[in-house]
Design an enzyme around this catalytic site. Structure first.
Site, PDB file in Angstrom:
ATOM      1  N   SER A 123       0.724  -1.276  -0.030  1.00 45.45           N
ATOM      2  CA  SER A 123      -0.076   0.155  -0.080  1.00 45.45           C
ATOM      3  C   SER A 123       0.934   1.328   0.162  1.00 45.45           C
ATOM      4  O   SER A 123       1.574   1.371  -1.081  1.00 45.45           O
ATOM      5  CB  SER A 123      -1.065  -0.016   0.963  1.00 45.45           C
ATOM      6  OG  SER A 123      -1.832  -1.254   0.948  1.00 45.45           O
ATOM      7  N   LYS A 175     -23.340  16.586   5.739  1.00 43.60           N
ATOM      8  CA  LYS A 175     -22.434  17.120   6.687  1.00 43.60           C
ATOM      9  C   LYS A 175     -22.177  15.913   7.738  1.00 43.60           C
ATOM     10  O   LYS A 175     -22.906  15.040   8.368  1.00 43.60           O
ATOM     11  CB  LYS A 175     -22.949  18.219   7.404  1.00 43.60           C
ATOM     12  CG  LYS A 175     -22.154  18.869   8.567  1.00 43.60           C
ATOM     13  CD  LYS A 175     -20.897  19.336   7.965  1.00 43.60           C
ATOM     14  CE  LYS A 175     -19.868  19.935   9.110  1.00 43.60           C
ATOM     15  NZ  LYS A 175     -18.562  20.175   8.526  1.00 43.60           N
TER      16      LYS A 175
END
Length: 326
Positions: A123, A175
């Site tokens: 990764s 949000k």
């Protein structure tokens, strides 16, 4: 008469205590000065004479400013003829990987950089390795896991079970989504998917560019798969199999670095007394807690242990111990 004698005895005791603490203070100051002088002399010795600087990048990858400062210094040090990155990491935050990758590329603009992979470079760990000009791995090393992940927790069922209700007033529906207090709405999942895929495409393009392959070829390898060093060599994720000797061969034969130059391990600088007394105490404390004694703070030590990171993550699997094979 007895009171006067006791008073004299108390004064003598007080003088002895004061004398002890004065001597102790002088000894502590002398030790601090000696340690400081040793660190400075060691640092001067490390930076004098031609050398190949070796930097270890291990464990969870975060945006480590001290490491970035070290890489920036090595770029500008005339005595440093080349840099070797010794990588052993399952990955970490994408921002951490990106920042170190950029620092590695900045060094490669002015001097050779090689990556020597130990047990694991996956990764974000592989992202950093790809910034080097030459990647060396052991046959049984693990490389790859090219991809990005965003994880979140849905604890709504647990909260319902214990009778806890979480309410919120938001300026917009997305949000603070996804929230751990309720199932993620489809719009939030789509938003996060766009975020993940945007970073994924950047990662794939980076690998394609650095490993001299097409985007299509890079995407075939970028399905999250991990590869052995031998497989990585066949898939062009690795340039050669071996260790330090192979790194030296490449530096000397392919990049014209003078033979026999010593390899010096270079480490990020700590601040103040953290270089000596406090660093040892901190490391011992973290070790007792079962945390990584190399961590610079308690927060980073906990993150390394738990493998929990906020934001986008490019991570294979956080592991305890030196081997990923169990």
């Amino acid at each position: 008469m007895s009171a006067i004698a006791e008073d004299l005895i108390d004064r003598r005791r007080l003088r002895r205590k004061l004398s002890f603490w004065r001597v102790a203070a002088i000894v502590i100051v002398a030790i601090a000065i000696a340690v400081g002088a040793y660190v400075l002399s060691a640092d001067r010795a490390a930076t004098s004479g031609d050398q190949i600087a070796r930097v270890s990048i291990e464990g969870m990858i975060l945006e480590d400013q001290k490491l970035l400062d070290l890489l920036d210094r090595l770029k500008d040090e005339d005595a440093v003829k080349a840099v070797v990155l010794r990588i052993d990491s399952p990955g970490g935050t994408t921002v951490g990987g990106e920042s170190i990758y950029e620092a590695v590329r900045a060094i490669a603009e002015v001097k050779p950089v090689a990556a020597e992979i130990g047990t694991l470079a996956a990764s974000a760990g592989y992202m950093i390795a790809s910034g080097a000009d030459h990647i060396v791995a052991r046959r049984t090393s693990i490389v790859g896991s090219i991809g990005v992940i965003f994880q979140y927790v849905d604890a709504s069922v647990l909260l319902d079970t214990v009778g806890v209700e979480i309410n919120a007033i938001k300026s917009a529906p997305l949000k603070a989504e996804p929230s751990p207090f309720a199932p993620a709405p489809e719009a939030a999942k789509e938003m996060i998917s766009r975020l993940v895929m945007d970073t994924y495409e950047w990662f794939v393009a980076l690998v394609a560019e650095r490993r001299d392959m097409s985007l299509a070829e890079a995407r075939v390898l970028a399905d999250g798969s991990i590869f052995s060093g031998q497989q990585g060599l066949k898939n062009r994720l690795v340039d050669a199999l071996g260790g330090e000797n192979e790194v030296r061969r490449w530096l000397e034969e392919d990049r014209g670095i003078e033979g026999g130059i010593r390899i010096i391990d270079r480490e990020p600088k700590d601040d103040g007394f953290d270089l000596s007394i406090f660093a040892g105490a901190r490391a011992a404390f973290y070790d007792v807690l079962g945390l990584d004694p190399r961590s610079a703070s308690l927060a980073s030590a906990v993150l390394r242990k738990a493998g929990h990171l906020d934001g986008l993550v490019s991570l294979w699997q956080p592991l305890d111990g030196s081997s990923p094979l169990r």
